[in-house]
Design an enzyme around this catalytic site. Sequence first.
Site: not given
Ligand code: DGY
Length: 319
Positions: A239, A268, A286
């Site tokens: 993240r 994002e 991402h």
């Molecule tokens: C997650 O599954 O957390 C990925 O980042 C995609 O959303």
Amino acid sequence: MTKKRLWITRRLSDATLERAARDYEVVINHDDTPGTAEDIIAASAEFDAIIPCHSEHFSADVVAQLDPRLKILANHSVGVDHCDLPALAARGITVTNTPDVLSDATAELAMLLMLGAARHAVAGDRLVRTGGWDSWSPAFMVGKQVTGARVGIIGMGRVGRSFAAKARGFDMDVHYYNRSELSADLAQGATYHSTIESLLGVADFLSLHCPATPETTDLMNSERFAMLPPGAVVVNTARGALIDEDALMAALDRGHVVAAGLDCFKVEPGGNPALSLYDNVFMLPHIGSATRTTRDAMGFRALDNLDAFFAGQTPQDQL
Ligand code: DGY
């Protein structure tokens, strides 16, 4: 039996949508735009269940306005930092996620970012693509070798362990920090560090695999970047909240961190325009879990959780 009403906030895989339409009275957001707070609040009065992605934000304020009709959020994501879990629990709304099924895809992307960052993927691609490649020298685009190097992993959950397995394929010396030490069968020879600071001291390559929580916000700050060995490469597929991006750029400017591979950003979508000035930062939008296999598996896992819930069972991924 009347089918439960389900709102799917984004365009999930075809197989997922077909199965959802078979088993639920489903409304799909074919526009594929992120659901706003207003959309979510309005949907809660019309649907028994929502399959959201990390793009829909269930803040305490939104949760307070949800209609009691909504019973479950079956997230199509492993990360749930977009959900205020205590607020949802207080409203009696069940929340599930999709662990396991995206670990390999995300770990693959972390490998790609690590290799690409270490070996000038951005600058090299641009040079060839723009026709600017007009000479060659042994001193040209010399990178950092991954094979045999030390790699530090923060967060040795499913994704971290999958990344460690792939790193071992490159004969990397795997070190990790985790809240607790893993059993030998899970650690597979990786060296445990009981503090992040201890891990950073050996992390010639560093890969982040922990969730975003209030405790991990800006986990990599100026002080911690300085603890890395000179010439380190930093990878983040977890993240954006985990990295202080200004501190990363300062470490890149000093040459203390020589390259970074980032799939996640503080903002994002969009990312950080200031980072685009760095040819030694390999960036992706991402897409860690974005493989066909994994998208089907995530969708099916979210539906499995819904099916279990409406069958009166505890979903396997209930948080
Ligand atoms: C997650 O599954 O957390 C990925 O980042 C995609 O959303």
